[in-house]
Every structure is written in structure tokens, then in C-alpha cells.
Design a protein around this motif. Structure first.
Motif, short mmCIF file in Angstrom:
data_model
loop_
_atom_site.label_atom_id
_atom_site.label_comp_id
_atom_site.label_asym_id
_atom_site.label_seq_id
_atom_site.Cartn_x
_atom_site.Cartn_y
_atom_site.Cartn_z
N GLY A 114 48.67 4.54 10.25
CA GLY A 114 48.69 3.81 11.52
C GLY A 114 49.18 2.39 11.35
O GLY A 114 49.36 1.67 12.35
N THR A 115 49.39 1.93 10.11
CA THR A 115 49.96 0.60 9.86
C THR A 115 51.14 0.73 8.91
O THR A 115 51.06 0.37 7.74
CB THR A 115 48.90 -0.35 9.27
N PRO A 116 52.26 1.28 9.40
CA PRO A 116 53.43 1.48 8.54
C PRO A 116 54.02 0.16 8.06
O PRO A 116 53.84 -0.89 8.69
CB PRO A 116 54.40 2.24 9.44
N LEU A 117 54.72 0.23 6.93
CA LEU A 117 55.30 -0.95 6.31
C LEU A 117 56.82 -0.98 6.51
O LEU A 117 57.48 0.06 6.49
CB LEU A 117 55.02 -0.94 4.80
N THR A 118 57.35 -2.18 6.67
CA THR A 118 58.78 -2.41 6.65
C THR A 118 59.06 -3.41 5.53
O THR A 118 58.79 -4.61 5.68
CB THR A 118 59.30 -2.97 7.99
N LEU A 119 59.52 -2.93 4.39
CA LEU A 119 59.79 -3.80 3.26
C LEU A 119 61.18 -4.40 3.40
O LEU A 119 62.10 -3.76 3.91
CB LEU A 119 59.67 -3.01 1.95
N ARG A 120 61.34 -5.64 2.94
CA ARG A 120 62.60 -6.36 3.19
C ARG A 120 63.14 -7.03 1.93
O ARG A 120 62.40 -7.37 1.02
CB ARG A 120 62.39 -7.40 4.30
N SER A 121 64.45 -7.26 1.96
CA SER A 121 65.16 -7.92 0.87
C SER A 121 65.09 -9.44 1.07
O SER A 121 64.72 -9.93 2.14
CB SER A 121 66.62 -7.49 0.87
N PRO A 122 65.49 -10.21 0.05
CA PRO A 122 65.54 -11.66 0.23
C PRO A 122 66.43 -12.09 1.41
O PRO A 122 66.05 -12.98 2.18
CB PRO A 122 66.11 -12.16 -1.10
N ASP A 123 67.58 -11.46 1.56
CA ASP A 123 68.47 -11.82 2.68
C ASP A 123 67.82 -11.50 4.02
O ASP A 123 67.96 -12.27 4.99
CB ASP A 123 69.81 -11.08 2.56
N GLU A 124 67.12 -10.39 4.09
CA GLU A 124 66.46 -10.01 5.35
C GLU A 124 65.34 -10.98 5.69
O GLU A 124 65.15 -11.35 6.85
CB GLU A 124 65.94 -8.58 5.26
N LEU A 125 64.60 -11.44 4.69
CA LEU A 125 63.55 -12.42 4.96
C LEU A 125 64.15 -13.76 5.35
O LEU A 125 63.65 -14.43 6.27
CB LEU A 125 62.66 -12.58 3.73
N SER A 126 65.23 -14.15 4.70
CA SER A 126 65.89 -15.41 5.05
C SER A 126 66.34 -15.40 6.51
O SER A 126 66.26 -16.42 7.21
CB SER A 126 67.10 -15.66 4.14
N ALA A 127 66.80 -14.22 6.97
CA ALA A 127 67.29 -14.12 8.34
C ALA A 127 66.16 -14.26 9.37
O ALA A 127 66.43 -14.55 10.54
CB ALA A 127 67.99 -12.78 8.53
N LEU A 128 64.91 -14.06 8.96
CA LEU A 128 63.79 -14.17 9.88
C LEU A 128 63.38 -15.61 10.15
O LEU A 128 62.63 -15.86 11.10
CB LEU A 128 62.57 -13.42 9.33
N VAL A 129 63.85 -16.55 9.34
CA VAL A 129 63.31 -17.92 9.42
C VAL A 129 64.38 -18.93 9.84
O VAL A 129 64.42 -20.06 9.34
CB VAL A 129 62.65 -18.33 8.08
N LYS A 130 65.22 -18.54 10.77
CA LYS A 130 66.21 -19.46 11.31
C LYS A 130 65.51 -20.67 11.94
O LYS A 130 64.46 -20.54 12.54
CB LYS A 130 67.08 -18.76 12.35
N SER A 159 62.22 -3.26 15.17
CA SER A 159 62.21 -2.93 16.59
C SER A 159 61.28 -3.83 17.40
O SER A 159 61.41 -3.93 18.62
CB SER A 159 61.80 -1.46 16.79
N ARG A 160 60.33 -4.52 16.70
CA ARG A 160 59.41 -5.42 17.40
C ARG A 160 59.81 -6.89 17.20
O ARG A 160 59.04 -7.79 17.53
CB ARG A 160 57.96 -5.16 16.97
N ASP A 161 61.02 -7.11 16.70
CA ASP A 161 61.65 -8.44 16.66
C ASP A 161 60.81 -9.48 15.91
O ASP A 161 60.35 -10.47 16.50
CB ASP A 161 61.94 -8.92 18.08
N PRO A 162 60.63 -9.30 14.60
CA PRO A 162 59.87 -10.30 13.85
C PRO A 162 60.51 -11.69 13.85
O PRO A 162 59.80 -12.70 13.84
CB PRO A 162 59.81 -9.72 12.43
#
Length: 266
Positions: free
Chosen positions: A212-228, A167-170
Motif C-alpha cells: 500500500g506504500t509503493p516506492l519510486t526510486l530515482r537517479s541523481p538527475d531525477e532528484l536534481s530535477a525535483l528541486v528547481k 504521477s502525483r507531481d513531486p
């Protein structure tokens, strides 16, 4: 330090802080009772948590050394936490003492301690800023004085993006840093993941929800999508111990609980 002094520095002793919890996990001393209590709760449901922190730290050192060996002489460490033994400036300045490092964190204790550790190092500095607001970092006078963005830079985001929900657009945040980088720059990123994890991880994530510092764990595909806009280098998105290890692996890589990648700006 008195309660008034803590308040002046913006140090919240009512809730655990992720940077200080991580510091405790890797054997540091820059933490408080509230952080140690929370870390012990995590270890109670996820006994492997300390191993996860240490393997992430080892990956960070390998990634920084890789950047220096590729000729990078400028490093921007986002969400750096505490400058403990083997931190980025020690690793890269061992390759070239002229390498410049800017650490970024919004945790007052991390900043205060960094200023002490780096006091006699003209090529390393700390910026107190919220790294989610990229302009605060990129336009900070210290960053502008230390980093020449017309030349290649390695941006490091170790165990950072899993504190940023979708929701905070990493991806947009990473893109903001990417856009100022010269071609040939690098991004080193690690994150917690659900891959290969069990119910213990679910219970630890539930504890972080209350901190107060929740985690959002991600898959390899989800991490790959963050680094366009970056080319992910071999060996790809892998568990942290699998990323260019110095020695043969002794433990199952999924025990690290984290994924890592290093990518080059196209």
C-alpha cells in the motif's frame, strides 16, 4: 490499546505502515506485528535494508546540524516519522536551544508518541497532516505559530519523496513548499535509488508494491530535477554516507541504497 482505540486513532493494523517499518528497522519500539512481519520480509530479500535505514538516519542528523551551523533556527521536518534518539530537535537544539522544529506526519502512532516526547519542549511540536497537501501543513495553526516564513527555514524531506510517484507531481509539491520560503532557506532531501543496486532492491520494491506504500526510486538527475529554484550545495547529489561524512567511510557508499542532497533557495 484495544481494537476500538486503534480504530479511533486511525491506526490500521491490517497493513504495514512505512513509518512504523522504518522505526523497526532503526531499532525503535513504535511498531506492530504487521510492521515487523513486513520488515522481516524485506530483510529476507534485502538483508542490507537495516543498514540503509541507519545510514539515512545518520545523514538526517548531519544535514540538520549543518543547517543549524549555517544559522538556521527554524526547521520543518516533512514526513518525520517517529521521534527517535538523535532526532532533529535534539540535534539543532544542541546548537541553539531556541531553535524551533515542526514535525509533520500523518501516521497516528508517530503523532501520538511525538506529543508525549515533545510535551515539555516549547520549541518543538508535531502536526498531523498529509504532507502531500502542502496547504494543510503550511496553514496549520501550529506551523503558523512556530515558523516565521519571512525568515530562513530548513525543510527536511528524509526518505519521503520516494513514496510519491511522478504521477502525483513531486516537483510541484516541493515547489509549493519552496515558494513560501525566504531566500537563504535550505532543503534537505534523501531518497531511495536504483543507482548501484542489484536484484535484491527490485525484489524489495515489489514487496512495497503489495504493502500500500509503493516506492519510486530515482537517479541523481531525477532528484536534481525535483528541486528547481534551489542551488544544490557541494558535494551534490551523492549516496547518503558521502554527504559530508564525519568520519572516513568504511563501507561502499552504494550499500546505503539512498541518495541525498542539501540545497539553498536562490
Amino acid at each position: 490499546m484495544s481494537e476500538d482505540e486503534h480504530a479511533k486513532r486511525g491506526i490500521d493494523l491490517e497493513r504495514p505502515n512505512a513509518a512504523r517499518v522504518y522505526d523497526y528497522m532503526i531499532g525503535g519500539r513504535l511498531n506492530y506485528a504487521v510492521d515487523r512481519m513486513f520488515a522481516d520480509q524485506i530483510l529476507g530479500v534485502l538483508p542490507n535494508a537495516q543498514h540503509m535505514a541507519l545510514t539515512n538516519r545518520a545523514w538526517l542528523r548531519r544535514a540538520a546540524r549543518f543547517g543549524a551551523e549555517q544559522g538556521i533556527r527554524q526547521f520543518l521536518d516533512i514526513g518525520s516519522g517517529m521521534p527517535t534518539v538523535g532526532h532533529v530537535h535534539e540535534v539543532v537544539q544542541a546548537v541553539d536551544p531556541a531553535s524551533r522544529v515542526v514535525y509533520v506526519d500523518n501516521e497516528p502512532i508517530a503523532v501520538a508518541h511525538s506529543e508525549i516526547v515533545l510535551e515539555n519542549n516549547d520549541n518543538a511540536a508535531m502536526v498531523q497532516a498529509d504532507a502531500e497537501y502542502a496547504d494543510e501543513v503550511l496553514e496549520h495553526p501550529t506551523t503558523e505559530a512556530m515558523i516565521d516564513f519571512s525568515e530562513p527555514v530548513m525543510v527536511i524531506m528524509a526518505a519521503f519523496v520516494h513514496f510519491i510517484p511522478d504521477s502525483r507531481d513531486p516537483a510541484g509539491l516541493i515547489g509549493r513548499y519552496r515558494d513560501v520560503l525566504a531566500p537563504g532557506s535550505y532543503l534537505a532531501l534523501s531518497s531511495g535509488t536504483w543507482e548501484g543496486q542489484g536484484e535484491e532492491t527490485q525484489r524489495s520494491v515489489a514487496l512495497y508494491e503489495k504493502s500500500g506504500t509503493p516506492l519510486t526510486l530515482r537517479s541523481p538527475d531525477e532528484l536534481s530535477a525535483l528541486v528547481k529554484g534551489f542551488e544544490i550545495l557541494p558535494p551534490g547529489v551523492v549516496f547518503t554516507p558521502e554527504w559530508r561524512p564525519d568520519e572516513p567511510l568504511e563501507d561502499p557508499p552504494e550499500r546505503s541504497g539512498g541518495l541525498a542532497l542539501v540545497a539553498r533557495k536562490i
